[in-house]
Design a protein around this motif. Structure first.
Motif, PDB file in Angstrom:
ATOM      1  N   MET A   1       0.750  -1.207  -0.260  1.00 18.61           N
ATOM      2  CA  MET A   1      -0.031  -0.005  -0.119  1.00 18.61           C
ATOM      3  C   MET A   1       0.945   1.118   0.049  1.00 18.61           C
ATOM      4  O   MET A   1       2.051   1.288   0.670  1.00 18.61           O
ATOM      5  N   SER A   2       0.367   2.203  -0.857  1.00 20.53           N
ATOM      6  CA  SER A   2       1.364   3.325  -0.800  1.00 20.53           C
ATOM      7  C   SER A   2       1.121   4.157   0.490  1.00 20.53           C
ATOM      8  O   SER A   2       0.216   4.060   1.413  1.00 20.53           O
ATOM      9  N   SER A   3       2.447   4.935   0.737  1.00 20.16           N
ATOM     10  CA  SER A   3       2.466   5.562   2.189  1.00 20.16           C
ATOM     11  C   SER A   3       1.432   6.725   2.300  1.00 20.16           C
ATOM     12  O   SER A   3       0.776   6.932   3.327  1.00 20.16           O
ATOM     13  N   LEU A   4       0.988   7.450   1.007  1.00 19.84           N
ATOM     14  CA  LEU A   4       0.015   8.389   1.033  1.00 19.84           C
ATOM     15  C   LEU A   4      -0.989   7.898   0.434  1.00 19.84           C
ATOM     16  O   LEU A   4      -1.085   7.330  -0.934  1.00 19.84           O
ATOM     17  N   ILE A   5      -2.324   7.956   1.144  1.00 19.89           N
ATOM     18  CA  ILE A   5      -3.703   7.596   0.500  1.00 19.89           C
ATOM     19  C   ILE A   5      -4.550   8.890   0.465  1.00 19.89           C
ATOM     20  O   ILE A   5      -4.597   9.943   1.102  1.00 19.89           O
TER      21      ILE A   5
ATOM     22  N   VAL B   1      -1.271   9.987   6.021  1.00 22.57           N
ATOM     23  CA  VAL B   1      -0.103   9.298   6.136  1.00 22.57           C
ATOM     24  C   VAL B   1      -0.311   7.692   6.637  1.00 22.57           C
ATOM     25  O   VAL B   1      -1.378   7.618   7.309  1.00 22.57           O
ATOM     26  N   PRO B   2       0.283   6.964   6.962  1.00 20.18           N
ATOM     27  CA  PRO B   2       0.231   5.531   7.294  1.00 20.18           C
ATOM     28  C   PRO B   2      -0.336   5.818   8.984  1.00 20.18           C
ATOM     29  O   PRO B   2      -1.351   4.868   8.830  1.00 20.18           O
ATOM     30  N   SER B   3      -0.116   6.695   9.736  1.00 23.35           N
ATOM     31  CA  SER B   3      -0.834   6.780  11.056  1.00 23.35           C
ATOM     32  C   SER B   3      -2.326   7.255  10.909  1.00 23.35           C
ATOM     33  O   SER B   3      -2.901   7.059  12.114  1.00 23.35           O
ATOM     34  N   GLU B   4      -2.491   7.658   9.789  1.00 30.06           N
ATOM     35  CA  GLU B   4      -3.720   8.319   9.721  1.00 30.06           C
ATOM     36  C   GLU B   4      -4.623   7.665   8.714  1.00 30.06           C
ATOM     37  O   GLU B   4      -5.664   7.527   8.235  1.00 30.06           O
ATOM     38  N   HIS B   5      -4.310   6.207   7.970  1.00 29.77           N
ATOM     39  CA  HIS B   5      -5.014   5.438   7.165  1.00 29.77           C
ATOM     40  C   HIS B   5      -6.153   4.776   7.685  1.00 29.77           C
ATOM     41  O   HIS B   5      -7.180   4.849   6.989  1.00 29.77           O
ATOM     42  N   HIS B   6      -6.464   5.019   9.044  1.00 30.85           N
ATOM     43  CA  HIS B   6      -7.652   4.316   9.476  1.00 30.85           C
ATOM     44  C   HIS B   6      -8.912   5.566   9.160  1.00 30.85           C
ATOM     45  O   HIS B   6     -10.054   5.001   9.318  1.00 30.85           O
ATOM     46  N   ILE B   7      -8.440   6.500   9.214  1.00 32.32           N
ATOM     47  CA  ILE B   7      -9.414   7.719   8.804  1.00 32.32           C
ATOM     48  C   ILE B   7     -10.216   7.503   7.495  1.00 32.32           C
ATOM     49  O   ILE B   7     -11.083   7.659   7.300  1.00 32.32           O
ATOM     50  N   GLN B   8      -9.378   6.673   6.571  1.00 38.04           N
ATOM     51  CA  GLN B   8     -10.075   6.191   5.276  1.00 38.04           C
ATOM     52  C   GLN B   8     -11.467   5.590   5.434  1.00 38.04           C
ATOM     53  O   GLN B   8     -12.343   5.822   4.835  1.00 38.04           O
ATOM     54  N   LYS B   9     -11.448   4.656   6.753  1.00 43.10           N
ATOM     55  CA  LYS B   9     -12.637   3.961   6.804  1.00 43.10           C
ATOM     56  C   LYS B   9     -13.890   4.897   7.229  1.00 43.10           C
ATOM     57  O   LYS B   9     -14.871   4.737   6.601  1.00 43.10           O
ATOM     58  N   PHE B  10     -13.635   6.056   7.894  1.00 43.70           N
ATOM     59  CA  PHE B  10     -14.618   7.010   7.940  1.00 43.70           C
ATOM     60  C   PHE B  10     -15.013   7.699   6.680  1.00 43.70           C
ATOM     61  O   PHE B  10     -16.209   7.969   6.430  1.00 43.70           O
ATOM     62  N   HIS B  11     -14.121   7.903   6.058  1.00 43.30           N
ATOM     63  CA  HIS B  11     -14.314   8.535   4.621  1.00 43.30           C
ATOM     64  C   HIS B  11     -15.091   7.645   3.712  1.00 43.30           C
ATOM     65  O   HIS B  11     -16.249   8.043   3.085  1.00 43.30           O
ATOM     66  N   ASP B  12     -14.911   6.433   3.860  1.00 44.20           N
ATOM     67  CA  ASP B  12     -15.846   5.448   3.050  1.00 44.20           C
ATOM     68  C   ASP B  12     -17.143   5.480   3.745  1.00 44.20           C
ATOM     69  O   ASP B  12     -18.153   5.319   3.030  1.00 44.20           O
TER      70      ASP B  12
END
Length: 365
Positions: free
Chosen positions: A1-5, A346-357
């Motif tokens: 997975m990319s470092s930046l999403i 950044v990786p330590s924030e990747h779990h925020i993508q679940k909120f965006h989804d």
């Protein structure tokens, strides 16, 4: 997975049409933590609260039950209770044409009502709103068929803590309100949720918090790990502004939970913060795309309320001010063409993508 999403695009935080859809599909469709139950102590005591675009009355009935209704007279649509709180003796009465409703919502009186025997007093009563009580608060849902409360509300605590009994050990419903501070934040509600979910910013803007919870300086928030609670610094005696001793551990908090901080997000508008001697609960009320009211309650064992709470309250009040200032500084950037396609996590924030989804899925219906 990319470092930046990627994040959501900028217009998700500024567009009034998107905000209106969020009000309809999120805030008016899901459970909303609205009112602290013990603030309505006697029959007839009421509070009004805004949920999405609606005003709702929460009232204590003569049978001691809490009920909720849309704050609209069924006759010509006048607002029944313009005040934020108050107490009625027997009925909720419209000041326009004097239609009056019992505390259970039934229409009980109106000018010339006896000459209209065909009027169904239940059908033309106040429109009810679903209500459940948990953690000492009344949770409301405007949907005709509300989502499962155990799965969507209580389940959020279990998902975060990894144990359905973990939050029960704090007996939040038995705690007393020690302090409430209301913040008027000039920022989109999602910026506030994202901020609460990550700690990449903690070393930058939260010196007092990281002094008590040193692992937060590493950038990973407690919510990044299921079941994990951030351990207090060895020198910290309590969860206070200067690390000094707080109050006695709540009676049933386990040894594993002692000297640890846990954070829970209950979508869409509640943050729960658990520490050994108190609980901090945030409720968000989005008013506009760029304005959110946040009510923050500090809850303590009843024996503690009345003692000096300043050092205990000041730590998270300082955190709140720091976080909300950061959100307000971010809000203007959401309108910039530099953020047209959004930013990055950044990786330590990747779990925020679940909120965006989750937001995107709700808006798609």
């Amino acid at each position: 997975m990319s470092s930046l999403i990627p994040t959501l695009p900028g217009r998700s935080y500024t567009d009034p049409e998107i905000f209106a859809e969020e009000q309809r599909r999120i805030f008016e469709s899901l459970w909303h933590c609205a009112v602290r139950s013990d603030e309505l102590t006697r029959p007839g005591a009421f509070k009004t609260v805004r949920i999405g675009r609606e005003s709702v009355i929460v009232v204590r009935g003569r049978d001691d039950r809490l009920r909720a209704f849309l704050n609209v007279c069924r006759h010509r649509g006048a607002r029944l209770c313009p005040e934020e709180s108050g107490e009625v003796k027997r009925t909720i009465r419209c000041s326009y044409h004097a239609w009056a409703y019992d505390l259970d919502g039934t229409l009980v009186a109106a000018p010339n009502l006896v000459k209209m025997p065909d009027v169904d007093r239940v059908r033309y009563g106040m429109l009810p709103v679903h209500l459940r009580e948990w953690l000492g608060y009344a949770w409301l849902c405007l949907a005709d068929e509300p989502p499962d409360f155990e799965e969507n509300v209580k389940g959020a605590a279990t998902e975060r803590l990894g144990d359905p009994a973990a939050i029960d050990r704090y007996h939040v419903d038995k705690l007393a309100l020690g302090r409430r501070i209301v913040y008027d934040v000039k920022a989109n509600w999602k910026l506030i949720v994202e901020n609460f979910m990550e700690c990449y910013h903690c070393a930058t803007i939260h010196p007092e918090l990281t002094a008590v919870l040193p692992e937060f300086a590493g950038g990973f928030a407690a919510q990044y790990y299921v079941g994990h609670g951030a351990l207090f610094a060895e020198k910290a005696e309590g969860f206070t502004i200067d690390g000094s001793r707080g109050f006695a551990k709540l009676p049933d908090v386990s040894e594993e939970q002692d000297r640890r901080y846990y954070a829970i997000t209950v979508k869409p508008q509640v943050f729960i913060n658990l520490v050994p001697d108190h609980v901090i609960l945030h409720r968000m009320f989005p008013l506009e795309a760029d304005r959110t009211i946040v009510e923050c309650d500090w809850l303590y064992h009843p024996d503690v309320v009345g003692k000096n709470l300043d050092k205990s309250v000041e730590l998270f009040h300082r955190v709140n001010e720091q976080d909300f200032e950061a959100c307000e500084q971010t809000q203007p950037g959401m309108s910039s063409r530099a953020y047209r396609d959004g930013g990055v996590l950044v990786p330590s924030e990747h779990h925020i993508q679940k909120f965006h989804d989750w937001v995107n899925q709700r808006l798609r219906g």
